[in-house]
Design a protein around this motif. Structure first.
Motif, short mmCIF file in Angstrom:
data_model
loop_
_atom_site.label_atom_id
_atom_site.label_comp_id
_atom_site.label_asym_id
_atom_site.label_seq_id
_atom_site.Cartn_x
_atom_site.Cartn_y
_atom_site.Cartn_z
N GLY A 42 -52.18 95.71 119.34
CA GLY A 42 -51.52 95.20 119.73
C GLY A 42 -50.36 95.21 119.91
N SER A 43 -50.28 96.34 119.66
CA SER A 43 -48.86 96.89 119.81
C SER A 43 -48.63 97.63 121.38
CB SER A 43 -48.34 98.37 118.91
OG SER A 43 -46.58 98.96 119.44
N VAL A 44 -49.31 98.55 121.84
CA VAL A 44 -49.76 98.72 123.55
C VAL A 44 -50.00 98.34 123.99
CG1 VAL A 44 -51.58 100.28 124.29
CG2 VAL A 44 -50.72 101.33 122.16
N ASN A 49 -47.99 94.38 128.54
CA ASN A 49 -47.91 93.52 129.24
C ASN A 49 -46.35 93.22 129.11
OD1 ASN A 49 -50.29 92.86 129.22
ND2 ASN A 49 -49.45 91.78 127.33
N ASN A 50 -45.06 93.79 128.85
CA ASN A 50 -43.70 93.68 129.48
C ASN A 50 -43.32 94.94 130.09
OD1 ASN A 50 -43.60 91.49 126.99
ND2 ASN A 50 -43.32 93.44 125.61
N GLY A 51 -45.01 96.25 130.81
CA GLY A 51 -44.34 96.85 131.88
C GLY A 51 -44.29 97.67 131.54
N GLY A 52 -44.67 98.50 130.58
CA GLY A 52 -43.80 99.59 130.02
C GLY A 52 -45.31 100.56 130.50
N SER A 53 -45.53 101.96 130.68
CA SER A 53 -46.87 102.05 130.81
C SER A 53 -47.40 102.65 130.06
CB SER A 53 -46.63 103.91 131.45
OG SER A 53 -46.10 104.29 130.51
N ALA A 55 -48.71 105.18 128.51
CA ALA A 55 -48.36 106.24 127.54
C ALA A 55 -46.69 106.22 126.95
CB ALA A 55 -47.35 107.71 128.66
N GLU A 56 -45.81 105.85 127.63
CA GLU A 56 -44.78 104.88 126.61
C GLU A 56 -45.34 104.15 125.46
OE1 GLU A 56 -43.60 102.88 130.01
OE2 GLU A 56 -41.81 104.32 130.40
N ALA A 57 -46.13 102.88 125.73
CA ALA A 57 -46.55 102.40 124.77
C ALA A 57 -47.37 102.66 123.04
CB ALA A 57 -47.30 101.41 125.56
N PHE A 58 -47.64 103.96 123.90
CA PHE A 58 -48.82 104.87 123.07
C PHE A 58 -47.97 105.56 122.21
CE2 PHE A 58 -51.82 108.05 121.28
CZ PHE A 58 -52.45 106.98 120.29
N PHE A 59 -47.08 106.07 123.00
CA PHE A 59 -46.39 107.14 122.15
C PHE A 59 -44.90 106.49 121.96
CE2 PHE A 59 -49.47 109.24 124.69
CZ PHE A 59 -49.85 111.09 123.92
N ASN A 60 -44.43 105.46 120.94
CA ASN A 60 -43.40 105.11 120.80
C ASN A 60 -43.96 104.72 118.78
OD1 ASN A 60 -41.46 103.10 120.50
ND2 ASN A 60 -42.39 101.29 121.07
N PHE A 61 -42.07 105.58 118.79
CA PHE A 61 -42.42 104.91 117.78
C PHE A 61 -42.73 104.22 116.79
CE2 PHE A 61 -41.15 104.48 113.12
CZ PHE A 61 -41.64 105.46 112.75
N GLY A 62 -42.89 102.81 117.44
CA GLY A 62 -43.10 101.49 116.65
C GLY A 62 -44.32 101.79 117.00
N THR A 63 -45.50 102.21 117.43
CA THR A 63 -46.56 101.59 117.59
C THR A 63 -47.73 102.59 116.36
OG1 THR A 63 -46.59 101.73 119.77
CG2 THR A 63 -48.97 102.71 119.09
N PHE A 64 -46.88 103.13 115.71
CA PHE A 64 -47.74 104.25 114.53
C PHE A 64 -46.61 104.29 113.40
CE2 PHE A 64 -49.39 106.56 117.93
CZ PHE A 64 -50.94 105.88 117.86
#
Length: 112
Positions: A42-44, A49-53, A55-64
């Motif tokens: 869901g985070s990725v 959907n907000n325009g991020g790539s 890699a930016e979405a997956f390697f975000n601290f909030g994701t993990f």
């Protein structure tokens, strides 16, 4: 009632309790995995959907973050269930018992 019958019941009760703790850990682990797959997905997708790539979405601290902090809890739960204690093991207990026995022996010598 015979002593062997009581011993068997006691062992059976301890075994049942241990199995219940093990089952609780496995349920906790399964829920941890399922929920974290959904949260990370869901985070990725939300970031993308907000325009991020990706890699930016997956390697975000909030994701993990959920995975990391909940994972620490699962790790502690597992160490308790599997009786793993690197700091306060049997050797530590024996050293403490010996220390208190020596201390008690020294105190008794004072009064003799």
């Amino acid at each position: 009632m015979e002593k062997s019958s009581l011993d068997r019941r006691s062992k059976q009760a301890r075994a049942k309790k241990k199995i219940e703790r093990l089952k609780g850990f496995y349920i906790h682990l399964a829920v941890f995995i399922i929920v974290n797959i959904m949260v990370i997905s869901g985070s990725v997708v939300g970031h993308m959907n907000n325009g991020g790539s990706f890699a930016e979405a997956f390697f975000n601290f909030g994701t993990f973050s959920t995975f990391i902090f909940w994972g620490i809890g699962v790790l502690f739960h597992g160490t308790k269930v599997f009786s793993y204690n690197p700091f306060f093991g049997k050797a530590w207990e024996e050293r403490q018992i010996q220390k208190y026995m020596d201390s008690d022996r020294e105190n008794m010598k004072k009064f003799m």
